[in-house]
Design a protein around this motif. Structure first.
Motif, PDB file in Angstrom:
ATOM      1  N   LEU A 168       0.834  -1.206   0.000  1.00 17.96           N
ATOM      2  CA  LEU A 168       0.000   0.000   0.000  1.00 17.96           C
ATOM      3  C   LEU A 168       0.868   1.254   0.000  1.00 17.96           C
ATOM      4  CD1 LEU A 168      -3.168  -0.422   2.230  1.00 17.96           C
ATOM      5  CD2 LEU A 168      -2.917  -0.545  -0.227  1.00 17.96           C
ATOM      6  N   SER A 171       1.805   1.893  -3.376  1.00 18.63           N
ATOM      7  CA  SER A 171       0.675   2.501  -4.088  1.00 18.63           C
ATOM      8  C   SER A 171       0.573   3.980  -3.755  1.00 18.63           C
ATOM      9  CB  SER A 171      -0.635   1.825  -3.686  1.00 18.63           C
ATOM     10  OG  SER A 171      -0.822   0.672  -4.421  1.00 18.63           O
ATOM     11  N   ILE A 172       0.733   4.287  -2.469  1.00 19.88           N
ATOM     12  CA  ILE A 172       0.657   5.695  -2.054  1.00 19.88           C
ATOM     13  C   ILE A 172       1.726   6.493  -2.797  1.00 19.88           C
ATOM     14  CG2 ILE A 172       1.007   7.286  -0.117  1.00 19.88           C
ATOM     15  CD1 ILE A 172      -0.044   5.045   1.720  1.00 19.88           C
ATOM     16  N   THR A 173       2.955   5.958  -2.787  1.00 17.10           N
ATOM     17  CA  THR A 173       4.066   6.659  -3.419  1.00 17.10           C
ATOM     18  C   THR A 173       3.805   6.867  -4.904  1.00 17.10           C
ATOM     19  OG1 THR A 173       5.446   5.458  -1.884  1.00 17.10           O
ATOM     20  CG2 THR A 173       6.583   6.662  -3.617  1.00 17.10           C
ATOM     21  N   PHE A 175       0.932   6.873  -6.604  1.00 16.53           N
ATOM     22  CA  PHE A 175      -0.252   7.599  -7.079  1.00 16.53           C
ATOM     23  C   PHE A 175      -0.567   8.899  -6.344  1.00 16.53           C
ATOM     24  CE2 PHE A 175      -0.946   3.111  -8.189  1.00 16.53           C
ATOM     25  CZ  PHE A 175      -0.984   3.263  -9.557  1.00 16.53           C
ATOM     26  N   SER A 176       0.242   9.264  -5.370  1.00 19.75           N
ATOM     27  CA  SER A 176      -0.138  10.438  -4.570  1.00 19.75           C
ATOM     28  C   SER A 176       0.715  11.659  -4.856  1.00 19.75           C
ATOM     29  CB  SER A 176      -0.036  10.102  -3.098  1.00 19.75           C
ATOM     30  OG  SER A 176       1.320   9.899  -2.800  1.00 19.75           O
ATOM     31  N   GLY A 178       3.390  12.255  -3.689  1.00 21.97           N
ATOM     32  CA  GLY A 178       4.110  12.605  -2.474  1.00 21.97           C
ATOM     33  C   GLY A 178       3.479  13.745  -1.705  1.00 21.97           C
ATOM     34  N   ARG A 179       2.212  14.063  -2.048  1.00 21.92           N
ATOM     35  CA  ARG A 179       1.567  15.215  -1.391  1.00 21.92           C
ATOM     36  C   ARG A 179       1.159  14.841   0.020  1.00 21.92           C
ATOM     37  NH1 ARG A 179      -3.013  17.189  -5.209  1.00 21.92           N
ATOM     38  NH2 ARG A 179      -3.551  18.311  -3.319  1.00 21.92           N
ATOM     39  N   PHE A 182      -2.453  15.435   1.387  1.00 22.50           N
ATOM     40  CA  PHE A 182      -3.373  14.602   0.614  1.00 22.50           C
ATOM     41  C   PHE A 182      -3.315  13.158   1.131  1.00 22.50           C
ATOM     42  CE2 PHE A 182      -4.053  11.762  -3.030  1.00 22.50           C
ATOM     43  CZ  PHE A 182      -5.324  12.145  -3.382  1.00 22.50           C
ATOM     44  N   LYS A 186      -6.348  11.326   2.926  1.00 22.35           N
ATOM     45  CA  LYS A 186      -7.020  10.255   2.192  1.00 22.35           C
ATOM     46  C   LYS A 186      -6.680   8.866   2.718  1.00 22.35           C
ATOM     47  CE  LYS A 186      -8.899  10.639  -1.522  1.00 22.35           C
ATOM     48  NZ  LYS A 186     -10.297  10.790  -1.953  1.00 22.35           N
ATOM     49  N   ILE A 187      -5.458   8.678   3.187  1.00 18.45           N
ATOM     50  CA  ILE A 187      -5.030   7.325   3.549  1.00 18.45           C
ATOM     51  C   ILE A 187      -4.706   7.194   5.037  1.00 18.45           C
ATOM     52  CG2 ILE A 187      -3.362   5.479   3.073  1.00 18.45           C
ATOM     53  CD1 ILE A 187      -5.019   6.133   0.634  1.00 18.45           C
ATOM     54  N   PRO A 190      -7.681   7.828   7.841  1.00 19.67           N
ATOM     55  CA  PRO A 190      -8.653   6.727   7.899  1.00 19.67           C
ATOM     56  C   PRO A 190      -8.026   5.427   8.408  1.00 19.67           C
ATOM     57  CG  PRO A 190      -8.783   7.837   5.788  1.00 19.67           C
ATOM     58  CD  PRO A 190      -7.602   8.404   6.496  1.00 19.67           C
TER      59      PRO A 190
END
Lengths: 532, 332
Positions: A168, A171-173, A175-176, A178-179, A182, A186-187, A190
């Motif tokens: 995950l 995935s964060i790296t 698609f995000s 690096g913001r 955000f 978002k992740i 939660p």
């Protein structure tokens, strides 16, 4: 093979033990809330305490201080955990492990630390008088609770952050972009929400039942329900009203503990090793986080360090020396405390030794009996405040057992949730294959434990023994409630020196206690890292 | 062109990639084939920017991207496990990257629709990852990567956790998708069938080194390295060469020769007949679409791909003769 009869007999043994040590005395103690000497069963005690303005105020204060302390602890702990993760320095795990020292510092040591730093003659107060708000009164109670519980939320949140699966994180790296915020929104939030709630409720429960801190730093105006149990039992000598307060407190606690159970299943244990998030963080932001972590580090360790300073410094004469240490062995104190000073140390060590021994035996039986018992015990003790336990023990066995045995039982009960948890984790980490191999080779029943499981769990026993020692050495609430002059411990002595306004003797004793507990914790901090 | 030049990547003492250099053309499917632990995933992660090389440089279209983060490389990635965010719906998962890139909500919506239609997953939009099958999850993962319209799509064994039938179905779809979109695919796998089916270009990675790279059919039929033969499971036999002819050990009666060369014989390049007794059938194996006869010729055990009809025609223990195609690799 272990027969069902053996399993049942172990369950029975544990049930009897816990009933005798915990359920029976607590039930008996709480029953006093519904009994009056003249009329038998009555609700008048409950009605009385609920109608008292002072108790209503105490209920309100208990809630407000617990809520405020928990919110601040979780917030500061969350930012600290996040800073540790982003700054990602190699010593992050050691840093985390060492936070066990403030987290498990004896309450009277913390009280002395806050007095030495923020009290009327404190180190920081002498630089800026405004710091006095953290030395006495409402904000002192909050500040001390936050001090205690930042490590708790830091560790729970950090464990959640690094438990986000590696795939995950990829995935964060990917698609995000690096913001940071955000990703956070978002992740991360939660994902760690259950850990945040868990640490909030656990902190709330600890603060809700806090005794030494409001008693010493809050004063009469800022007393919790736990303090009122003490006042009613010991000062007003009214066990029925004390039991009524304890019962009221117990009802509140049950609700919080139920909430904790629901959320606790969703918390995380930090995996060994380090997970790297690739985030786009500016240098400025990193510097800000570094400053924040430095402030938190200062906040967590400065009260403890200032004890050392205060033990050698006489704020009245403004001189340095060892007089604080000499004074605690002065014969005048033998009379004031009702016990020769060296016996205070004998008591403290003797109780700690006996508690470690008893805890290991009982924890082993509990762990061997199964995980459900461990959970029930953990929850039971969490839901019953230390003073309610002490009240029950005195009520049930005060006339038949010597005072020191009650203290040992109370300390053992306080350490059992920790020791059983550590041993259970230790046992669970033994490979199933090794256990199966031992069974195939004819090792069964007690011999399986004596020859295979216990020897393989040596590190967890070492940690569990250390924790039992630290808990007993520093325990204050139940000890203060139960003790008579002959069973005074070091924690109680610190309170009494402080009550006699001898800051130096108090600080010197706190330093000795801090060195004892702190060195045990520091030595084992690397091993304890796994259990945080 | 994606160029990797002298890439070295170590994890402690373990060398994952050892001086790897490769030029990958744009707009095609390049497959990196290698056994577990050969460094395939590391290679992909370096191209993605998820890790940095210890030595060497990475160029995309002549731009040095070695130090750039993933989001500045115009790459996207599909992982071995779908790695979907469990608390987000299919739609939110697909739109996650677009939101991070700051697209308008109208554009996000439009692109999500496009990606869902492309992958035939419109009916899954409101579902959470744990409500999806493995294949559906991987489709969503693919949609999440494609929705960003990257120039390069990196696929790290995306089908390896799926069952065989689904794997084959998705392989066909993937190839069609690449043809339709014209994106550069760099696909990592340990499955030879998958590699051969998908690859426009094939690279064989072994122990952190690229040992062969080029046209997949050529590499399969005439590998230049023994290691490649191992990766494909080809037969490897010592041969000597007399007057330009290969002489196999079971054919060398009366000829003195040193077996200094090795013949790499793919299974389908051996034909078998009953008119001889050089070799002996020692086993018969069933594969999905063909059979394998395992035969022993002197001290050499060979495997021959045959039809099911042929497989049935031979019995274990039966003496046979073999003829080996001349168009094979000989490595001296």
């Amino acid at each position: 093979m272990i027969t069902s009869l053996q399993v049942r007999s172990r369950y029975l043994l544990i049930l009897v033990l816990i009933t005798v040590m915990l359920y029976y005395p607590v039930l008996l103690g709480l029953c006093d809330a519904f009994i009056s000497e003249e009329r038998g069963f009555t609700l008048s005690n409950i009605q009385y305490i609920l109608s008292r303005k002072s108790i209503q105020y105490a209920i309100k204060f208990t809630f407000v201080q617990a809520f405020t302390s928990s919110i601040l602890s979780v917030l500061f702990g969350l930012i600290a955990a996040f800073s540790l993760l982003i700054l990602g320095f190699r010593g992050a795990n050691i840093y985390r492990a060492l936070t066990i020292i403030p987290f498990m510092a004896p309450p009277m040591v913390v009280v002395m630390g806050f007095t030495a730093l923020y009290g009327s003659r404190g180190i920081l107060t002498s630089i800026y008088p405004g710091f006095i708000v953290f030395g006495e009164g409402f904000w002192a109670v909050i500040a001390a609770h936050v001090f205690y519980n930042i490590p708790l939320s830091l560790n729970m949140v950090y464990a959640a952050l690094v438990s986000i699966p590696k795939n995950l994180i990829d995935s964060i790296t990917m698609f995000s972009r690096g913001r940071l915020f955000f990703i956070f929104r978002k992740i991360i939030i939660p994902y760690i929400l259950p850990a945040l709630f868990s640490s909030f409720i656990l902190t709330f429960i600890y603060c809700f039942t806090s005794f030494a801190i409001p008693l010493s730093l809050g004063g009469v105006k800022y007393s919790t329900l736990e303090v009122y149990i003490y006042y009613y039992y010991k000062i007003f000598i009214d066990k029925h009203k004390a039991a009524a307060i304890a019962f009221t407190q117990y009802l509140f606690l049950l609700a919080f503990v139920a909430l904790f159970i629901v959320l606790h299943g969703k918390t995380f244990t930090a995996p060994i090793g380090y997970r790297h998030y690739r985030l786009r963080v500016s240098k400025k932001f990193k510097i800000l986080l570094g400053i924040y972590l430095t402030v938190i580090t200062f906040y967590l360790y400065s009260p403890l360090l200032s004890i050392a300073y205060y033990s050698f410094y006489n704020p009245l004469a403004k001189t340095y020396g060892l007089e604080g240490f000499f004074r605690i062995f002065n014969i005048a104190y033998d009379q004031a405390l009702g016990i020769p000073t060296h016996f205070i140390y004998v008591n403290t060590f003797y109780y700690a030794f006996m508690v470690a021994l008893l805890s290991m035996v009982i924890s082993t039986i509990i762990v061997v009996s199964g995980s459900k018992i461990t959970d029930i015990l953990y929850v039971s003790i969490l839901a019953i405040s230390p003073l309610t336990i002490a009240l029950g023990l005195v009520r049930a066995y005060g006339s038949i057992l010597p005072n020191y045995m009650l203290i040992i039982i109370a300390h053992t009960l306080a350490s059992l949730p920790l020791t059983t948890r550590v041993l259970r984790l230790g046992f669970s980490r033994i490979s199933r294959n090794i256990i199966d191999a031992a069974k195939v080779l004819g090792c069964k029943g007690a011999s399986l434990y004596l020859r295979v499981l216990i020897p393989l769990s040596k590190p967890s026993y070492l940690v569990a023994i250390s924790l039992a020692l630290v808990v007993s050495l520093g325990e204050f609430s139940s000890t203060f409630f139960i003790h008579v002059p002959e069973t005074t411990t070091l924690g109680v002595a610190i309170y009494k020196y402080r009550a006699l306004r001898d800051w130096q003797a108090s600080a010197a004793s706190a330093l000795i206690l801090l060195i004892l507990t702190g060195s045990i914790l520091a030595l084992l901090s690397r091993k304890m890292e796994r259990w945080l | 062109m994606i160029s990797l030049k002298n890439i070295v990547k170590k994890y402690g003492d373990v060398i994952a990639l050892d001086n790897v250099s490769i030029n990958i053309p744009l707009g095609k499917i390049t497959v990196i084939l290698g056994p577990s632990g050969s460094g395939k995933t590391t290679l992909l992660r370096l191209i993605a920017g998820l890790e940095k090389p210890d030595q060497g440089r990475i160029y995309i279209n002549d731009v040095d991207v070695t130090e750039l983060p993933p989001w500045d490389r115009s790459v996207s990635m599909v992982f071995q496990t779908p790695s979907l965010f469990p608390h987000l719906t299919v739609e939110e998962n697909i739109g996650f990257g677009l939101e991070a890139f700051g697209y308008s909500s109208a554009e996000i919506k439009e692109r999500i629709e496009w990606a869902m239609e492309l992958l035939h997953i419109g009916h899954l939009r409101g579902k959470y990852p744990d409500q999806l099958s493995g294949g559906e999850q991987q489709r969503v993962s693919l949609a999440r990567a494609l929705v960003l319209k990257p120039k390069i799509l990196l696929l790290d064994e995306p089908l390896s956790n799926l069952d065989l039938a689904l794997r084959e179905e998705l392989r066909i779809e993937l190839k069609a998708l690449q043809r339709r979109l014209g994106i550069t695919f760099i696909y990592v796998t340990h499955d030879q069938d998958e590699a051969l089916e998908l690859a426009d270009y094939l690279a064989i990675l072994y122990s952190g080194k690229i040992i062969e790279y080029g046209d997949p059919l050529t590499i399969y039929e005439r590998p230049r390295e023994i290691t490649s033969a191992f990766v494909f499971g080809h037969n490897i036999v010592d041969v000597c060469i007399v007057d330009g002819e290969y002489v196999y050990p079971w054919d060398n009666a009366g000829i003195s020769c040193n077996f200094k060369a090795k013949a790499i014989i793919p299974m389908h390049k051996i034909s078998i007949s009953k008119d001889g007794n050089h070799c002996l059938v020692i086993d018969k194996l069933f594969r999905r679409n063909y059979g394998i006869l395992v035969i022993k010729c002197r001290d050499y055990v060979l495997r021959i791909a045959v039809s099911f009809k042929e497989l049935g025609a031979y019995d274990i223990g039966e003496p046979v003769n073999i003829v080996i195609d001349k168009d094979i690799s000989i490595i001296r």
